[in-house]
Design an enzyme around this catalytic site. Structure first.
Site, mmCIF file in Angstrom:
data_model
loop_
_atom_site.group_PDB
_atom_site.id
_atom_site.type_symbol
_atom_site.label_atom_id
_atom_site.label_comp_id
_atom_site.label_asym_id
_atom_site.label_seq_id
_atom_site.Cartn_x
_atom_site.Cartn_y
_atom_site.Cartn_z
ATOM 1 N N HIS A 72 -39.005 16.569 17.178
ATOM 2 C CA HIS A 72 -39.150 16.596 18.639
ATOM 3 C C HIS A 72 -37.799 16.384 19.330
ATOM 4 C CE1 HIS A 72 -41.490 15.691 22.406
ATOM 5 N NE2 HIS A 72 -40.388 15.023 22.682
ATOM 6 N N GLU A 73 -37.097 15.343 18.936
ATOM 7 C CA GLU A 73 -35.811 15.024 19.588
ATOM 8 C C GLU A 73 -34.751 16.082 19.282
ATOM 9 O OE1 GLU A 73 -35.453 12.799 21.854
ATOM 10 O OE2 GLU A 73 -37.515 12.095 21.572
ATOM 11 N N HIS A 76 -34.984 18.661 21.866
ATOM 12 C CA HIS A 76 -34.227 18.292 23.070
ATOM 13 C C HIS A 76 -32.725 18.537 22.867
ATOM 14 C CE1 HIS A 76 -37.532 16.704 25.314
ATOM 15 N NE2 HIS A 76 -37.787 15.718 24.470
ATOM 16 N N HIS A 79 -31.913 22.238 22.875
ATOM 17 C CA HIS A 79 -32.080 22.736 24.243
ATOM 18 C C HIS A 79 -30.858 22.371 25.092
ATOM 19 C CE1 HIS A 79 -34.587 22.530 28.222
ATOM 20 N NE2 HIS A 79 -33.767 23.561 28.205
#
Length: 211
Positions: A72-73, A76, A79
């Protein structure tokens, strides 16, 4: 941690070679503070530094939840990295909603990858349980519902978040039971709840009947 990193990198193959190469760089260049430590804050997050690269904080503890949090991180982080590479400082930031699209996509790709790698029913169930446990209402919807004085009536049309949550839940059930719970397997029409059976003797008789 070192064992799972290659799996996370391989799981994002649908996003292309460049994306994979950037993720490999993010995981091997000292950008991540990985393990729990005395005095370290809890949780996990990715912090962008324009003109340098993102830094990630983790409290990795060798659990399945930690692995999904890492994926998940990293969503980020990638992105932010791509945004900083392609946007000037003034427009490189993004909304929380947009940020969560990137991170949850990474998690979904990792889930798909791990399910493809496993033929163990118990392992597959555990992976799907992890995905179900991480389903939650958007923060904005939670705040809106908490501040509302008018409770939602059962006769009201389902709100957007309820429809989305029901659809996601149905897709997860498809993966577990290999049938679509939203459609009747006999007639193909939409399924609906007609009754809740709570009496143990009745439940026992039904289960005995269906084997």
């Amino acid at each position: 941690y070192d064992e799972m990193l290659p799996h996370i990198v391989r799981s994002v193959a649908p996003l292309g070679d460049d994306y994979q190469a950037k993720m490999q760089m993010a995981t091997s260049s000292g950008w991540i503070d990985v393990y729990e430590n005395e005095g370290k804050r809890s949780g996990a997050y990715s912090a962008g530094v324009y003109g340098v690269h993102p830094y990630m904080l983790m409290n990795y503890n060798e659990t399945l939840n930690s692995v999904f949090t890492l994926a998940h991180e990293l969503g980020h982080t990638l992105h932010t990295l791509l945004s900083h590479e392609n946007q000037p400082f003034a427009t490189a930031s993004y909304t929380i909603f947009t940020a969560e699209v990137a991170s949850t996509l990474n998690e979904a790709l990792f889930l798909d990858y791990m399910l493809e790698q496993s033929n163990d029913p118990k392992e597959r169930i555990k992976l799907l349980e992890q995905a179900i446990d991480k389903m939650q209402l958007p923060d904005a919807e939670n705040r809106a519902r908490a501040s509302s004085t008018d409770a939602e009536s059962p006769s009201d049309p389902p709100s957007a978040w309820r429809r989305t949550a029901a659809h996601c839940w149905a897709l997860l059930l498809v993966r577990i039971y290999e049938c679509l719970p939203l459609l009747c397997p006999r007639c193909g029409e939409a399924m609906r709840i007609v009754a809740f059976i709570q009496e143990p003797p009745v439940i026992e008789r039904i289960l005995h009947h269906i084997g």
